[in-house]
Design a protein around this motif. Sequence first.
Motif, PDB file in Angstrom:
ATOM      1  N   HIS A 179       4.628   2.667   1.503  1.00  0.00           N
ATOM      2  CA  HIS A 179       3.803   3.756   2.022  1.00  0.00           C
ATOM      3  C   HIS A 179       4.635   5.012   2.279  1.00  0.00           C
ATOM      4  CE1 HIS A 179       0.714   0.598   3.513  1.00  0.00           C
ATOM      5  NE2 HIS A 179       0.489   0.961   2.267  1.00  0.00           N
ATOM      6  N   ASP A 180       5.872   4.826   2.711  1.00  0.00           N
ATOM      7  CA  ASP A 180       6.742   5.987   2.924  1.00  0.00           C
ATOM      8  C   ASP A 180       6.969   6.755   1.618  1.00  0.00           C
ATOM      9  OD1 ASP A 180       6.977   5.409   5.590  1.00  0.00           O
ATOM     10  OD2 ASP A 180       8.949   4.462   5.440  1.00  0.00           O
ATOM     11  N   ALA A 181       6.896   6.025   0.486  1.00  0.00           N
ATOM     12  CA  ALA A 181       7.052   6.661  -0.826  1.00  0.00           C
ATOM     13  C   ALA A 181       5.712   7.107  -1.404  1.00  0.00           C
ATOM     14  CB  ALA A 181       7.738   5.700  -1.798  1.00  0.00           C
ATOM     15  N   GLY A 182       4.631   6.934  -0.644  1.00  0.00           N
ATOM     16  CA  GLY A 182       3.322   7.365  -1.103  1.00  0.00           C
ATOM     17  C   GLY A 182       2.613   6.388  -2.010  1.00  0.00           C
ATOM     18  N   ALA A 183       3.154   5.155  -2.132  1.00  0.00           N
ATOM     19  CA  ALA A 183       2.561   4.140  -3.014  1.00  0.00           C
ATOM     20  C   ALA A 183       1.626   3.230  -2.238  1.00  0.00           C
ATOM     21  CB  ALA A 183       3.667   3.321  -3.676  1.00  0.00           C
ATOM     22  N   CYS A 184       0.732   2.581  -2.963  1.00  0.00           N
ATOM     23  CA  CYS A 184      -0.108   1.536  -2.379  1.00  0.00           C
ATOM     24  C   CYS A 184       0.628   0.203  -2.427  1.00  0.00           C
ATOM     25  CB  CYS A 184      -1.429   1.428  -3.129  1.00  0.00           C
ATOM     26  SG  CYS A 184      -2.591   2.743  -2.758  1.00  0.00           S
ATOM     27  N   PHE A 185       0.187  -0.728  -1.581  1.00  0.00           N
ATOM     28  CA  PHE A 185       0.838  -2.037  -1.518  1.00  0.00           C
ATOM     29  C   PHE A 185      -0.212  -3.142  -1.574  1.00  0.00           C
ATOM     30  CE2 PHE A 185       2.991  -5.727   0.047  1.00  0.00           C
ATOM     31  CZ  PHE A 185       4.330  -5.558  -0.312  1.00  0.00           C
ATOM     32  N   HIS A 186      -0.022  -4.068  -2.521  1.00  0.00           N
ATOM     33  CA  HIS A 186      -0.875  -5.254  -2.672  1.00  0.00           C
ATOM     34  C   HIS A 186      -0.050  -6.496  -2.438  1.00  0.00           C
ATOM     35  CE1 HIS A 186      -2.034  -8.666  -5.375  1.00  0.00           C
ATOM     36  NE2 HIS A 186      -3.194  -8.496  -4.750  1.00  0.00           N
ATOM     37  N   THR A 187      -0.637  -7.488  -1.802  1.00  0.00           N
ATOM     38  CA  THR A 187       0.034  -8.780  -1.658  1.00  0.00           C
ATOM     39  C   THR A 187      -0.866  -9.915  -2.136  1.00  0.00           C
ATOM     40  OG1 THR A 187       1.348 -10.183  -0.173  1.00  0.00           O
ATOM     41  CG2 THR A 187      -0.676  -9.264   0.739  1.00  0.00           C
ATOM     42  N   ASP A 188      -0.276 -10.799  -2.915  1.00  0.00           N
ATOM     43  CA  ASP A 188      -0.936 -12.031  -3.331  1.00  0.00           C
ATOM     44  C   ASP A 188      -0.762 -13.021  -2.185  1.00  0.00           C
ATOM     45  OD1 ASP A 188      -1.471 -14.578  -4.260  1.00  0.00           O
ATOM     46  OD2 ASP A 188      -0.218 -14.432  -6.049  1.00  0.00           O
ATOM     47  N   ALA A 189      -1.838 -13.227  -1.417  1.00  0.00           N
ATOM     48  CA  ALA A 189      -1.797 -14.132  -0.266  1.00  0.00           C
ATOM     49  C   ALA A 189      -2.469 -15.458  -0.582  1.00  0.00           C
ATOM     50  CB  ALA A 189      -2.469 -13.473   0.936  1.00  0.00           C
ATOM     51  N   ILE A 190      -2.591 -15.758  -1.859  1.00  0.00           N
ATOM     52  CA  ILE A 190      -3.325 -16.947  -2.280  1.00  0.00           C
ATOM     53  C   ILE A 190      -2.728 -18.223  -1.692  1.00  0.00           C
ATOM     54  CG2 ILE A 190      -3.834 -18.366  -4.330  1.00  0.00           C
ATOM     55  CD1 ILE A 190      -4.202 -15.650  -5.832  1.00  0.00           C
ATOM     56  N   GLN A 191      -1.410 -18.300  -1.624  1.00  0.00           N
ATOM     57  CA  GLN A 191      -0.792 -19.509  -1.091  1.00  0.00           C
ATOM     58  C   GLN A 191      -0.723 -19.499   0.432  1.00  0.00           C
ATOM     59  OE1 GLN A 191       0.337 -21.670  -3.927  1.00  0.00           O
ATOM     60  NE2 GLN A 191      -0.364 -22.971  -2.278  1.00  0.00           N
TER      61      GLN A 191
END
Length: 392
Positions: A179-191
């Motif tokens: 976020h500090d770099a202006g990007a979005c963040f996704h996490t695979d929380a499937i496990q």
Amino acid sequence: MRLRANELVNLDYAASTPLRDEAIQAMASYDASPLAGANPNSLHSLGRLAAQELESSRRTIARTLGRTVRPHEVILTAGGTEANVRSLLGIAEGMRQRDHDRTRVIVSAIEHDSILDNIPEFHRRGFSVDVVAPDRQGRVVPSSLAELLREDVALVSIMLANNETGVVQPIDELSRLAHDAGACFHTDAIQGYLHIPFDVSSLGVDALSLAGHKVGAPVSCGAIYLKHGTPFMAISHGGGQEAGRRPGTQDVRSAVALAAVARSLAPHVALERKRLEALADALYLTLTANDRIHATMGDPYSVDRLPGIVSVFVDGWESEDLILKLDSLGFCVSAGSACSSGSAKASHVLTAMGIPQSQASGSLRISFDDRVDPQSLDRFAQELVGLVQGRA
């Protein structure tokens, strides 16, 4: 002699879990109701009743993801792979549409194939992809991500917990850097979903994927948490369901089942984690007492990990041989390697961690949840150690 199904001990829950009673009962109740099979997008009475059931399930799932999550931030899918693919491509395209200079994506080297296999698709769409390596314990160190972040990054995707080693990632730190770099963040929380406690607000993620069959719901259901305001472009079209983000008639039956499981498990996640961690710790202790059996992350007690995954490699063995011998003894486990054309390919996760291929090709993953019989784990440990000691 071939063992009957009821004589087999399933220790491969990280691959898929048996249906829970809550899911079975929820689906049976749905099947017996007048709205069974009704389209929740229809305007008539049955359609409206089906829509009410669907939205009730959506609200339940939303509550398990965090106190501030709103139902419209939950997109229902047909499983975890779909959730990952739609999240990746949809957010990357949405970010590029907002800022044409954001044409780079960052993923980790330990992601599931449903993430990594999309790298060629990103290239086809004009994105470049950087892959961040983990440390020897299987952890993505924030400083390693920071080195790759620039103003052209659209999306960072790093899993909450690895499906092979069980190592939990520092998502709150990683998402903050993105976020500090202006990007979005996704996490695979499937496990990790409903196996460790978390709140999407504390994690700081813009999107998260989950799958029902990892927690005792049907294989045909999953979901995306998509934070309100996150740039997103639908990657397929046709019908406008899920607010135009995921077309196709929703599977109310599976959504009801997933919600029933989530409602049952969510209040007890923290308590069950402690109980299962004790069982996993004991199993690690027994197995690694043999000098040929090693925890894949080195010291398993020094790293945050999922409670129901034990990951080891065995010197002098191939995973396939161990799996088949253990299967003949009544224990179903899996490996961090896939077999193709009669040859074993070492796990990309373990090799990314710096484990030599000769050792990574002898990996085993033992996985279970709150339904495990502790005595079965003890018997498994005795059988595995016996196999290893029997080979000079």
